[in-house]
Design an enzyme around this catalytic site. Structure first.
Site, mmCIF file in Angstrom:
data_model
loop_
_atom_site.group_PDB
_atom_site.id
_atom_site.type_symbol
_atom_site.label_atom_id
_atom_site.label_comp_id
_atom_site.label_asym_id
_atom_site.label_seq_id
_atom_site.Cartn_x
_atom_site.Cartn_y
_atom_site.Cartn_z
ATOM 1 N N ARG A 1 12.238 -1.417 -7.843
ATOM 2 C CA ARG A 1 10.904 -0.925 -8.239
ATOM 3 C C ARG A 1 9.900 -1.364 -7.187
ATOM 4 O O ARG A 1 9.695 -2.570 -6.997
ATOM 5 C CB ARG A 1 10.526 -1.487 -9.602
ATOM 6 C CG ARG A 1 9.163 -1.050 -10.147
ATOM 7 C CD ARG A 1 8.850 -1.786 -11.441
ATOM 8 N NE ARG A 1 9.906 -1.626 -12.437
ATOM 9 C CZ ARG A 1 10.031 -2.383 -13.529
ATOM 10 N NH1 ARG A 1 9.167 -3.358 -13.761
ATOM 11 N NH2 ARG A 1 11.012 -2.168 -14.375
ATOM 12 N N HIS B 1 12.327 -6.709 -10.177
ATOM 13 C CA HIS B 1 12.853 -5.415 -9.721
ATOM 14 C C HIS B 1 12.496 -5.153 -8.262
ATOM 15 O O HIS B 1 13.253 -4.503 -7.539
ATOM 16 C CB HIS B 1 12.289 -4.283 -10.583
ATOM 17 C CG HIS B 1 12.912 -4.157 -11.933
ATOM 18 N ND1 HIS B 1 14.047 -3.391 -12.170
ATOM 19 C CD2 HIS B 1 12.567 -4.677 -13.128
ATOM 20 C CE1 HIS B 1 14.351 -3.442 -13.459
ATOM 21 N NE2 HIS B 1 13.476 -4.230 -14.062
ATOM 22 N N ASP C 1 17.599 -2.254 -15.076
ATOM 23 C CA ASP C 1 17.552 -2.045 -16.514
ATOM 24 C C ASP C 1 18.655 -1.062 -16.865
ATOM 25 O O ASP C 1 18.726 0.028 -16.266
ATOM 26 C CB ASP C 1 16.201 -1.462 -16.940
ATOM 27 C CG ASP C 1 15.034 -2.392 -16.655
ATOM 28 O OD1 ASP C 1 15.256 -3.613 -16.584
ATOM 29 O OD2 ASP C 1 13.900 -1.893 -16.519
ATOM 30 N N GLU D 1 14.474 -9.125 -22.947
ATOM 31 C CA GLU D 1 14.775 -7.696 -22.814
ATOM 32 C C GLU D 1 16.281 -7.503 -22.740
ATOM 33 O O GLU D 1 16.899 -7.859 -21.732
ATOM 34 C CB GLU D 1 14.108 -7.116 -21.562
ATOM 35 C CG GLU D 1 12.592 -7.225 -21.551
ATOM 36 C CD GLU D 1 11.960 -6.702 -20.270
ATOM 37 O OE1 GLU D 1 12.706 -6.415 -19.298
ATOM 38 O OE2 GLU D 1 10.727 -6.567 -20.228
ATOM 39 N N HIS E 1 17.693 -5.870 -19.369
ATOM 40 C CA HIS E 1 17.249 -6.363 -18.058
ATOM 41 C C HIS E 1 18.230 -7.403 -17.503
ATOM 42 O O HIS E 1 18.472 -8.434 -18.131
ATOM 43 C CB HIS E 1 15.857 -6.982 -18.250
ATOM 44 C CG HIS E 1 15.232 -7.534 -17.010
ATOM 45 N ND1 HIS E 1 14.057 -7.028 -16.488
ATOM 46 C CD2 HIS E 1 15.569 -8.568 -16.199
ATOM 47 C CE1 HIS E 1 13.706 -7.731 -15.423
ATOM 48 N NE2 HIS E 1 14.620 -8.674 -15.229
#
Length: 262
Positions: free
Chosen positions: A102, A147, A154, A236, A239
């Site tokens: 990301r 990320h 994810d 999460e 993740h």
């Protein structure tokens, strides 16, 4: 560097700056081309549903820096996922990734969105029980993301053969991410107790309220990923980060596109 090459790069930097684009240094570009790969080139059987390249995410629009629905990762992370996939296929499952590398500009987009308290068009699905002005304090949004280091992803599980998944229709009625599976958006994944990117304590991997098949699926995903060298983020269930990631202190900002690899 030859004079002509320097002049071409200087022109490119000037044009990019005028357009508000980040320009990688030669060293960063070299690092990217050598260290990052497209997951589809390493583990083509892993499904990809890159949500931030679509409007079906908590922002409600395509996120800055996503130019293609593509999973980019460091080579080590991609090879680790290939190992996990090989084990899961034997048990009748496949991995599906929602997000991989990301860029920092995407994280910056999240931060700007979180500060705009008037924009709550996706609240009913992704954060029904959380006030938007609490997203920073509660840790759902941060100014840096693992990320961006390239070894975090994810993901979830899908039964083989993968069921059909209809496309998201912008503006369709939203259902809470923690609603019973039959009531949520019809993702083709197995039941994990919540949908992806659910800003709610029920998304915590070990939340005791998650029982039955959803608990079994979470445990299977975590144990398989751990055996392949990844650790889970407790808040999460989706993740995971590669242990011993190659760039633990570097936050990259090149766009998500195949062109970034060359």
């Amino acid at each position: 560097m030859p004079i002509f090459t320097r002049r071409v790069r200087a022109l490119a930097v000037t044009l990019a700056a005028a357009a508000g684009l980040a320009v990688p240094t030669p060293a960063q570009a070299t690092t990217t081309s050598r260290a990052f790969v497209a997951l589809s080139d390493v583990a083509p059987s892993i499904l990809q549903d890159i949500r931030y390249d679509t409007r079906h995410n908590f922002v409600g629009r395509r996120v800055d820096g996503y130019r293609q629905p593509l999973c980019l990762l460091t080579r080590q992370a991609a090879e680790g996922l290939r190992k996990a996939q090989a084990q899961l296929v034997k048990r009748g499952y496949t991995l599906k990734v929602y997000d991989c590398y990301r860029p920092q500009r995407a994280v910056d987009h999240f931060v700007r969105w979180a500060k705009d308290l008037a924009d709550e068009k996706m609240k009913a699905e992704f954060y029904p029980n959380v006030a938007k002005d609490r997203l920073f304090a509660d840790g759902y949004i941060a100014e840096k993301s693992g990320h961006s280091r390239g070894s975090t992803m994810d993901l979830t599980l899908v039964r083989l053969p993968p069921p059909f998944q209809r496309p998201y229709v912008p503006g369709e009625p939203l259902k809470a991410c923690f609603a019973p599976r039959a009531q949520r958006f019809p993702d083709n994944t197995v039941d994990m107790g919540t949908g992806y990117d659910c800003f709610d304590p029920l998304a915590h991997t070990d939340n005791p309220a998650i029982t039955g098949v959803a608990r079994q699926h979470r445990d299977l995903l975590r144990s398989t990923m751990a055996a392949a060298g990844f650790r889970n983020l407790p808040e999460e269930w989706w993740h995971f980060t590669l242990n011993g990631e190659p760039f633990p202190d570097t936050y990259f900002d090149f766009p998500v596109s195949r062109g970034s690899l060359h």
